[in-house]
Design a protein around this motif. Structure first.
Motif, PDB file in Angstrom:
ATOM      1  N   ASN A  77       0.832  -1.191   0.000  1.00 14.09           N
ATOM      2  CA  ASN A  77       0.000   0.000   0.000  1.00 14.09           C
ATOM      3  C   ASN A  77       0.869   1.244   0.000  1.00 14.09           C
ATOM      4  OD1 ASN A  77      -2.591  -1.167  -0.068  1.00 14.09           O
ATOM      5  ND2 ASN A  77      -2.369  -1.744   2.073  1.00 14.09           N
ATOM      6  N   ALA A  78       0.325   2.339  -0.509  1.00  7.84           N
ATOM      7  CA  ALA A  78       1.015   3.630  -0.448  1.00  7.84           C
ATOM      8  C   ALA A  78       0.854   4.175   0.960  1.00  7.84           C
ATOM      9  CB  ALA A  78       0.409   4.594  -1.465  1.00  7.84           C
ATOM     10  N   GLY A  79       1.893   4.817   1.452  1.00 11.08           N
ATOM     11  CA  GLY A  79       1.800   5.424   2.771  1.00 11.08           C
ATOM     12  C   GLY A  79       3.114   5.371   3.517  1.00 11.08           C
ATOM     13  N   ASN A  82       5.521   7.284  10.625  1.00 10.73           N
ATOM     14  CA  ASN A  82       6.558   8.148  11.201  1.00 10.73           C
ATOM     15  C   ASN A  82       7.535   8.621  10.118  1.00 10.73           C
ATOM     16  OD1 ASN A  82       5.359   7.706  13.699  1.00 10.73           O
ATOM     17  ND2 ASN A  82       6.668   5.961  14.134  1.00 10.73           N
ATOM     18  N   ASN A  83       6.986   8.973   8.964  1.00  7.74           N
ATOM     19  CA  ASN A  83       7.734   9.522   7.832  1.00  7.74           C
ATOM     20  C   ASN A  83       8.581   8.487   7.080  1.00  7.74           C
ATOM     21  OD1 ASN A  83       7.736  11.972   6.441  1.00  7.74           O
ATOM     22  ND2 ASN A  83       9.818  12.432   7.118  1.00  7.74           N
ATOM     23  N   GLU A  84       8.450   7.202   7.426  1.00  3.05           N
ATOM     24  CA  GLU A  84       9.169   6.136   6.728  1.00  3.05           C
ATOM     25  C   GLU A  84       8.184   5.378   5.837  1.00  3.05           C
ATOM     26  OE1 GLU A  84      12.319   2.540   7.796  1.00  3.05           O
ATOM     27  OE2 GLU A  84      11.638   3.891   9.371  1.00  3.05           O
ATOM     28  N   TYR A  85       8.524   5.251   4.548  1.00  6.30           N
ATOM     29  CA  TYR A  85       7.628   4.582   3.604  1.00  6.30           C
ATOM     30  C   TYR A  85       7.341   3.145   4.007  1.00  6.30           C
ATOM     31  CZ  TYR A  85       7.973   8.288   0.057  1.00  6.30           C
ATOM     32  OH  TYR A  85       7.884   9.462  -0.634  1.00  6.30           O
ATOM     33  N   TYR A  86       6.132   2.665   3.646  1.00  7.51           N
ATOM     34  CA  TYR A  86       5.780   1.260   3.861  1.00  7.51           C
ATOM     35  C   TYR A  86       6.780   0.358   3.144  1.00  7.51           C
ATOM     36  CZ  TYR A  86       1.050   2.188   5.709  1.00  7.51           C
ATOM     37  OH  TYR A  86      -0.018   2.578   6.469  1.00  7.51           O
ATOM     38  N   PHE A  87       7.108  -0.751   3.787  1.00  4.71           N
ATOM     39  CA  PHE A  87       8.068  -1.716   3.247  1.00  4.71           C
ATOM     40  C   PHE A  87       7.680  -3.118   3.663  1.00  4.71           C
ATOM     41  CE2 PHE A  87       9.692   0.014   7.261  1.00  4.71           C
ATOM     42  CZ  PHE A  87       9.852  -1.133   8.021  1.00  4.71           C
ATOM     43  N   TYR A 101      13.590 -13.841  -8.981  1.00  8.34           N
ATOM     44  CA  TYR A 101      13.324 -12.738  -9.897  1.00  8.34           C
ATOM     45  C   TYR A 101      12.144 -11.921  -9.389  1.00  8.34           C
ATOM     46  CZ  TYR A 101      16.326 -13.450 -13.946  1.00  8.34           C
ATOM     47  OH  TYR A 101      17.399 -13.515 -14.793  1.00  8.34           O
ATOM     48  N   TYR A 102      12.272 -10.593  -9.458  1.00  6.66           N
ATOM     49  CA  TYR A 102      11.176  -9.652  -9.225  1.00  6.66           C
ATOM     50  C   TYR A 102      10.986  -8.863 -10.513  1.00  6.66           C
ATOM     51  CZ  TYR A 102      11.111  -9.807  -4.020  1.00  6.66           C
ATOM     52  OH  TYR A 102      10.979 -10.156  -2.706  1.00  6.66           O
ATOM     53  N   TRP A 103       9.762  -8.411 -10.761  1.00 12.07           N
ATOM     54  CA  TRP A 103       9.517  -7.464 -11.845  1.00 12.07           C
ATOM     55  C   TRP A 103       8.382  -6.536 -11.450  1.00 12.07           C
ATOM     56  CZ3 TRP A 103       8.134 -12.500 -12.000  1.00 12.07           C
ATOM     57  CH2 TRP A 103       6.799 -12.790 -12.231  1.00 12.07           C
ATOM     58  N   GLY A 104       8.545  -5.275 -11.855  1.00 12.42           N
ATOM     59  CA  GLY A 104       7.551  -4.262 -11.540  1.00 12.42           C
ATOM     60  C   GLY A 104       6.323  -4.398 -12.422  1.00 12.42           C
ATOM     61  N   ILE A 105       5.152  -4.364 -11.797  1.00 11.22           N
ATOM     62  CA  ILE A 105       3.889  -4.463 -12.528  1.00 11.22           C
ATOM     63  C   ILE A 105       3.179  -3.107 -12.524  1.00 11.22           C
ATOM     64  CG2 ILE A 105       1.641  -5.584 -12.640  1.00 11.22           C
ATOM     65  CD1 ILE A 105       3.000  -8.009 -11.197  1.00 11.22           C
ATOM     66  N   SER A 106       3.037  -2.508 -11.340  1.00  8.04           N
ATOM     67  CA  SER A 106       2.410  -1.191 -11.248  1.00  8.04           C
ATOM     68  C   SER A 106       2.974  -0.466 -10.029  1.00  8.04           C
ATOM     69  CB  SER A 106       0.885  -1.308 -11.151  1.00  8.04           C
ATOM     70  OG  SER A 106       0.511  -1.941  -9.947  1.00  8.04           O
ATOM     71  N   GLY A 107       2.894   0.872 -10.073  1.00  5.97           N
ATOM     72  CA  GLY A 107       3.381   1.680  -8.964  1.00  5.97           C
ATOM     73  C   GLY A 107       4.864   1.978  -9.078  1.00  5.97           C
ATOM     74  N   GLU A 108       5.374   2.663  -8.059  1.00  7.02           N
ATOM     75  CA  GLU A 108       6.786   3.056  -8.009  1.00  7.02           C
ATOM     76  C   GLU A 108       7.371   2.640  -6.668  1.00  7.02           C
ATOM     77  OE1 GLU A 108       8.651   4.449 -10.448  1.00  7.02           O
ATOM     78  OE2 GLU A 108       6.915   4.349 -11.765  1.00  7.02           O
ATOM     79  N   GLY A 109       8.521   2.009  -6.707  1.00  3.38           N
ATOM     80  CA  GLY A 109       9.125   1.565  -5.462  1.00  3.38           C
ATOM     81  C   GLY A 109      10.618   1.366  -5.580  1.00  3.38           C
ATOM     82  N   LEU A 110      11.159   0.754  -4.543  1.00  3.00           N
ATOM     83  CA  LEU A 110      12.586   0.450  -4.474  1.00  3.00           C
ATOM     84  C   LEU A 110      12.761  -0.988  -4.018  1.00  3.00           C
ATOM     85  CD1 LEU A 110      13.809   3.633  -2.552  1.00  3.00           C
ATOM     86  CD2 LEU A 110      13.967   3.227  -5.016  1.00  3.00           C
ATOM     87  N   LEU A 111      13.842  -1.597  -4.480  1.00  2.00           N
ATOM     88  CA  LEU A 111      14.276  -2.899  -3.989  1.00  2.00           C
ATOM     89  C   LEU A 111      15.560  -2.655  -3.220  1.00  2.00           C
ATOM     90  CD1 LEU A 111      14.211  -6.005  -3.838  1.00  2.00           C
ATOM     91  CD2 LEU A 111      15.409  -6.034  -6.046  1.00  2.00           C
ATOM     92  N   ILE A 144       7.458   3.865  -2.698  1.00  3.05           N
ATOM     93  CA  ILE A 144       7.727   5.298  -2.591  1.00  3.05           C
ATOM     94  C   ILE A 144       6.727   6.119  -3.413  1.00  3.05           C
ATOM     95  CG2 ILE A 144      10.176   5.004  -2.090  1.00  3.05           C
ATOM     96  CD1 ILE A 144      10.691   5.833  -5.074  1.00  3.05           C
ATOM     97  N   GLY A 145       5.702   5.450  -3.945  1.00  3.08           N
ATOM     98  CA  GLY A 145       4.739   6.120  -4.818  1.00  3.08           C
ATOM     99  C   GLY A 145       3.479   6.553  -4.094  1.00  3.08           C
ATOM    100  N   LYS A 146       2.563   7.085  -4.862  1.00  4.32           N
ATOM    101  CA  LYS A 146       1.277   7.578  -4.345  1.00  4.32           C
ATOM    102  C   LYS A 146       0.166   6.540  -4.519  1.00  4.32           C
ATOM    103  CE  LYS A 146       2.598  12.042  -3.833  1.00  4.32           C
ATOM    104  NZ  LYS A 146       3.522  12.059  -2.737  1.00  4.32           N
ATOM    105  N   SER A 147       0.480   5.417  -5.168  1.00  6.50           N
ATOM    106  CA  SER A 147      -0.496   4.348  -5.372  1.00  6.50           C
ATOM    107  C   SER A 147       0.137   3.019  -4.967  1.00  6.50           C
ATOM    108  CB  SER A 147      -0.948   4.315  -6.834  1.00  6.50           C
ATOM    109  OG  SER A 147       0.160   4.068  -7.680  1.00  6.50           O
ATOM    110  N   LYS A 148      -0.658   1.945  -5.033  1.00  7.08           N
ATOM    111  CA  LYS A 148      -0.139   0.623  -4.684  1.00  7.08           C
ATOM    112  C   LYS A 148       1.038   0.247  -5.570  1.00  7.08           C
ATOM    113  CE  LYS A 148      -4.115  -1.581  -2.637  1.00  7.08           C
ATOM    114  NZ  LYS A 148      -5.015  -2.731  -2.642  1.00  7.08           N
ATOM    115  N   LEU A 149       1.985  -0.450  -4.980  1.00  5.07           N
ATOM    116  CA  LEU A 149       3.116  -1.023  -5.709  1.00  5.07           C
ATOM    117  C   LEU A 149       2.855  -2.518  -5.838  1.00  5.07           C
ATOM    118  CD1 LEU A 149       6.068  -0.947  -6.846  1.00  5.07           C
ATOM    119  CD2 LEU A 149       6.824  -1.370  -4.494  1.00  5.07           C
ATOM    120  N   ALA A 150       2.809  -3.024  -7.068  1.00  6.91           N
ATOM    121  CA  ALA A 150       2.634  -4.458  -7.307  1.00  6.91           C
ATOM    122  C   ALA A 150       3.894  -4.984  -7.974  1.00  6.91           C
ATOM    123  CB  ALA A 150       1.414  -4.719  -8.185  1.00  6.91           C
ATOM    124  N   VAL A 151       4.474  -6.028  -7.379  1.00 11.10           N
ATOM    125  CA  VAL A 151       5.719  -6.617  -7.875  1.00 11.10           C
ATOM    126  C   VAL A 151       5.538  -8.126  -7.978  1.00 11.10           C
ATOM    127  CG1 VAL A 151       8.176  -6.960  -7.399  1.00 11.10           C
ATOM    128  CG2 VAL A 151       7.097  -4.761  -6.857  1.00 11.10           C
TER     129      VAL A 151
END
Length: 188
Positions: A77-79, A82-87, A101-111, A144-151
C-alpha cells in the motif's frame, strides 16, 4: 496424430497486478513491521493498517520440492509510518544460495538488497523493470509512490523464507517533499 487437450490456467495476473483464481494470500499489518522502523512508536489506528499483502498462485508443487517454482505478487500500500515509507519485512531464503526474480507491474518503489559483505544497494522498481536477486542476499521492497506497488516474483520451491526477528537492513527510506525519498543509514 497428436491429441490436444486445452487446460484452463488456475490463476490469472491482471494488468493492475492483481493475482486472481486459485491462490493463497497473506497480509502484513503495520504493527508486524513496526519493530523495523527507525521510530517504532505507532498509534493503535496505524498498527491495524495493512502495509502489504502477498498472493501466491497454487500449483501442484509443495514447499521444499526439488525442481519446482512458485509465482506470486507482493502488493504494498502507499503510505508511511513516522515519515518512513511502507516496506516489506524483508528476508533471506532458508536455502541461502537460491536466487529470485522480481519485476515491476504497477506503482513506483525500491528494492533494497543486503549483501554478505554487509553492503546495501537500492534499485528503482517501476512497471516493466526486471530485477534479479542473487542467492545469499536479503531483500526488501519499499513503496515510494502515491499508489499501490505491485511486484511479481518467481522463486524456487526449495528456497523457503527466513524472516529475522531483528532488522536485516541499515537503510531506511523516508518521505522527502523535494525528491522522491531520502535515505538514512543506521550505524554498523
Amino acid at each position: 496424430m497428436v491429441k490436444m487437450k486445452e487446460i484452463k490456467a488456475n490463476s490469472r495476473l491482471n494488468i493492475d497486478g492483481t493475482l486472481v483464481g486459485d491462490t493463497k494470500q497473506g497480509e502484513t499489518l503495520v504493527k508486524d513491521i513496526s519493530s523495523f522502523l527507525m521510530d517504532s512508536n505507532i498509534s493503535d489506528s496505524e498498527a491495524s493498517k495493512v502495509a502489504y499483502g502477498v498472493r501466491v498462485s497454487k500449483n501442484a508443487v509443495s514447499e521444499g520440492q526439488q525442481g519446482g517454482l512458485f509465482f506470486g505478487v507482493s502488493t504494498l500500500n502507499a503510505g508511511s509510518i513516522n515519515n518512513e515509507y511502507y516496506f516489506t519485512r524483508g528476508h533471506y531464503h532458508e536455502k541461502l544460495d537460491t536466487g529470485e526474480y522480481y519485476w515491476g507491474i504497477s506503482g513506483e518503489g525500491l528494492l533494497l538488497l543486503h549483501y554478505p559483505d554487509d553492503t546495501e544497494t537500492i534499485t528503482r522498481v517501476s512497471p516493466g523493470s526486471v530485477l534479479y536477486i542473487p542467492g545469499k542476499v536479503a531483500h526488501r521492497l519499499i513503496n515510494i509512490g502515491k499508489s499501490k506497488l505491485a511486484v511479481g516474483a518467481v522463486w524456487q520451491s526449495i528456497s523457503g523464507h527466513a524472516y529475522s526477528q531483528t532488522n536485516l537492513f541499515r537503510m531506511h527510506i523516508l518521505v522527502d517533499d523535494i525528491k522522491d525519498y531520502r535515505v538514512i543509514e543506521e550505524e554498523k
